[in-house]
Design an enzyme around this catalytic site. Structure first.
Site, PDB file in Angstrom:
ATOM      1  CE  LYS A 117     -21.183 -12.721  51.172  1.00 27.77           C
ATOM      2  NZ  LYS A 117     -20.321 -11.939  52.042  1.00 27.77           N
ATOM      3  CE  LYS A 201     -16.358 -14.942  47.853  1.00 27.28           C
ATOM      4  NZ  LYS A 201     -15.843 -13.796  48.502  1.00 27.28           N
ATOM      5  CE  LYS A 204     -13.460 -13.330  56.234  1.00 28.08           C
ATOM      6  NZ  LYS A 204     -14.393 -12.540  55.400  1.00 28.08           N
TER       7      LYS A 204
HETATM    8  N1  AQP Z   1     -11.603 -16.663  47.322  1.00 28.01           N
HETATM    9  C1  AQP Z   1     -11.047 -15.465  47.235  1.00 28.01           C
HETATM   10  N2  AQP Z   1     -10.062 -15.235  46.333  1.00 28.01           N
HETATM   11  C2  AQP Z   1      -9.474 -14.006  46.249  1.00 28.01           C
HETATM   12  N3  AQP Z   1      -9.824 -12.958  47.038  1.00 28.01           N
HETATM   13  C3  AQP Z   1     -10.809 -13.164  47.936  1.00 28.01           C
HETATM   14  N4  AQP Z   1     -11.384 -12.361  48.847  1.00 28.01           N
HETATM   15  C4  AQP Z   1     -12.327 -13.040  49.539  1.00 28.01           C
HETATM   16  N5  AQP Z   1     -12.396 -14.304  49.075  1.00 28.01           N
HETATM   17  C5  AQP Z   1     -11.463 -14.408  48.086  1.00 28.01           C
HETATM   18  C6  AQP Z   1     -11.006 -10.965  49.059  1.00 28.01           C
HETATM   19  O1  AQP Z   1     -10.772 -10.766  50.438  1.00 28.01           O
HETATM   20  C7  AQP Z   1     -11.197  -9.452  50.786  1.00 28.01           C
HETATM   21  C8  AQP Z   1     -12.103  -9.485  51.966  1.00 28.01           C
HETATM   22  O2  AQP Z   1     -13.284 -10.154  51.710  1.00 28.01           O
HETATM   23  P1  AQP Z   1     -14.412 -10.138  52.829  1.00 28.01           P
HETATM   24  O3  AQP Z   1     -14.147 -11.126  53.849  1.00 28.01           O
HETATM   25  O4  AQP Z   1     -14.626  -8.764  53.335  1.00 28.01           O
HETATM   26  O5  AQP Z   1     -15.657 -10.505  52.016  1.00 28.01           O
HETATM   27  P2  AQP Z   1     -15.932 -11.725  51.125  1.00 28.01           P
HETATM   28  O6  AQP Z   1     -15.382 -11.462  49.764  1.00 28.01           O
HETATM   29  O7  AQP Z   1     -17.389 -11.934  51.230  1.00 28.01           O
HETATM   30  O8  AQP Z   1     -15.079 -12.909  51.785  1.00 28.01           O
HETATM   31  P3  AQP Z   1     -15.585 -14.314  52.195  1.00 28.01           P
HETATM   32  O9  AQP Z   1     -14.442 -15.111  52.676  1.00 28.01           O
HETATM   33  O10 AQP Z   1     -16.397 -14.914  51.088  1.00 28.01           O
HETATM   34  O11 AQP Z   1     -16.481 -13.992  53.449  1.00 28.01           O
HETATM   35  P4  AQP Z   1     -17.926 -14.435  53.774  1.00 28.01           P
HETATM   36  O12 AQP Z   1     -17.951 -15.929  53.703  1.00 28.01           O
HETATM   37  O13 AQP Z   1     -18.193 -13.902  55.136  1.00 28.01           O
HETATM   38  O14 AQP Z   1     -18.789 -13.793  52.724  1.00 28.01           O
HETATM   39  C9  AQP Z   1     -11.859  -8.851  49.555  1.00 28.01           C
HETATM   40  O15 AQP Z   1     -10.909  -8.028  48.910  1.00 28.01           O
HETATM   41  C10 AQP Z   1     -12.172 -10.043  48.713  1.00 28.01           C
HETATM   42  O16 AQP Z   1     -12.179  -9.725  47.342  1.00 28.01           O
END
Ligand code: AQP
Length: 338
Positions: A117, A201, A204
């Site tokens: 990140k 992955k 968001k």
């Molecule tokens: N691609 C994914 N596949 C499976 N599980 C996922 N999670 C996130 N992306 C995937 C799970 O969703 C929960 C919440 O995640 P988060 O939003 O708190 O943080 P993150 O993992 O950083 O999600 P994003 O979408 O990638 O957000 P941004 O872009 O803001 O960093 C967690 O249980 C995560 O494992």
């Protein structure tokens, strides 16, 4: 966990840093729903985590309600699980500071999500982004949660939570005060990949809107994104071993399997030998069938801000009633005047 005598509790959270997507749903929220009947569950919208990268204030409020509405639309029931926003319970921040003094720099230096990140310019990343996993340990342990349903990307952070709990118990000579929380990761959908790049992955914050299926996408948007999803020219193999080296094909088969509650092998027994011209429309129909009703309910709930705010406020009061006495015990253990 072996010698911990306290009750089993489940805690998890999602950042209000953008729209809720299929990866969040399959990796996390669907498990939240499954667990709420059997366990004492705490599900938070982790707004304090979200501000580790810049969030416009008005947007943050809307996104916090969006995540809360997504929980409810997907089937989390605030009568059976405690649904709240992290910043509504002060105990998270209080315990996080104490844990900042327990966790070691070397542990945080190894966290791959910070490296991903922060990118190349890590000097400009916030200090909060660096200590994010320590706050996450506090989120979990402030309820003495024993189980944490998350996607695979959170595995390393969960290990750090266990290390923090173990070091606190050891340093302050309070064996088994904190449980060593267990991640609940296994199962289909633990790692959903981008529709544009099967090696990244689904996230968001992906800059391509076609990379992600959002829970509030309508049927046309879902079908369009799946139609445009990157694939290769080969037909689907008839066995999972044939997906080796084909990340985009593996991802689409994995999504189908997770939503249909089948194994990859079962999906390939049905579609092996078929091209994506046949598989993609079948996948689009399945995703629309499972996700569009959640999207409809999500939109209905989002229109009722007063209701969502009341759910979060009441949840925060219930959560604080559990967390505050635990933090009071921690302060006593650490030697603060109470
Ligand atoms: N691609 C994914 N596949 C499976 N599980 C996922 N999670 C996130 N992306 C995937 C799970 O969703 C929960 C919440 O995640 P988060 O939003 O708190 O943080 P993150 O993992 O950083 O999600 P994003 O979408 O990638 O957000 P941004 O872009 O803001 O960093 C967690 O249980 C995560 O494992």
């Amino acid at each position: 966990m072996a010698d911990y005598q306290g009750p089993e509790r489940v805690l998890s959270g999602i950042q209000p840093s953008g729209g809720m997507h299929l990866g969040n749903y399959l990796g996390a929220i669907r498990k939240f729903v499954d667990l709420q009947d059997r366990h004492d569950c705490f599900y938070c919208v982790v707004d304090m985590h979200a501000i580790t990268v810049w969030q416009a204030p008005a947007k943050l409020k809307a996104q916090t309600r969006h995540i809360a509405a997504s929980y409810l639309a997907a089937g989390v029931d605030p009568a059976r699980a405690v649904v709240f926003h992290q910043s509504g319970v002060r105990a998270h921040a209080e315990l996080a500071w104490i844990f900042n003094c327990v966790a070691r720099l070397g542990w945080l230096d190894r966290m791959t999500q910070f490296k991903d990140k922060a990118g190349k310019d890590k000097e400009r990343a916030s200090v909060g982004l660096y200590t994010y996993p320590v706050l996450q340990a506090a989120d979990i342990l402030v309820y003495k949660a024993t189980h944490v349903p998350v996607g695979e990307d959170q595995k390393q952070h969960l290990e750090l939570s266990r290390d923090v709990a173990g070091k606190f118990n050891h340093d302050y000579e309070v064996p088994n005060f904190f449980p060593l929380p267990e991640p609940l990761i296994k199962g289909a959908g633990a790692r959903v990949m981008s529709l544009r790049d099967g090696t990244a992955k689904m996230s968001k914050s992906d800059s391509s809107e076609n990379a992600c299926i959002f829970l509030n996408d309508d049927a046309d948007a879902i079908a369009r994104k799946i139609k445009k999803a990157k694939t290769d020219p080969e037909p689907l193999p008839s066995e999972p071993a044939g997906l080796e080296g084909r990340p985009e094909a593996a991802n689409l088969v994995g999504i189908y399997a997770a939503l249909a509650k089948k194994t990859d092998a079962e999906v390939l027994a049905e579609y092996g030998g078929q091209g994506f011209g046949v598989f993609k429309p079948a996948l689009a129909d399945l995703v629309v069938d499972k996700i569009a009703p959640i999207g409809d309910e999500l939109r209905r709930l989002e229109a009722d801000e007063a209701y969502l705010d009341a759910v979060l406020r009441e949840g925060a009061a219930k959560a604080a009633a559990v967390a505050d006495p635990i933090v009071a015990d921690v302060k006593e253990i650490v030697g603060f005047l109470v």
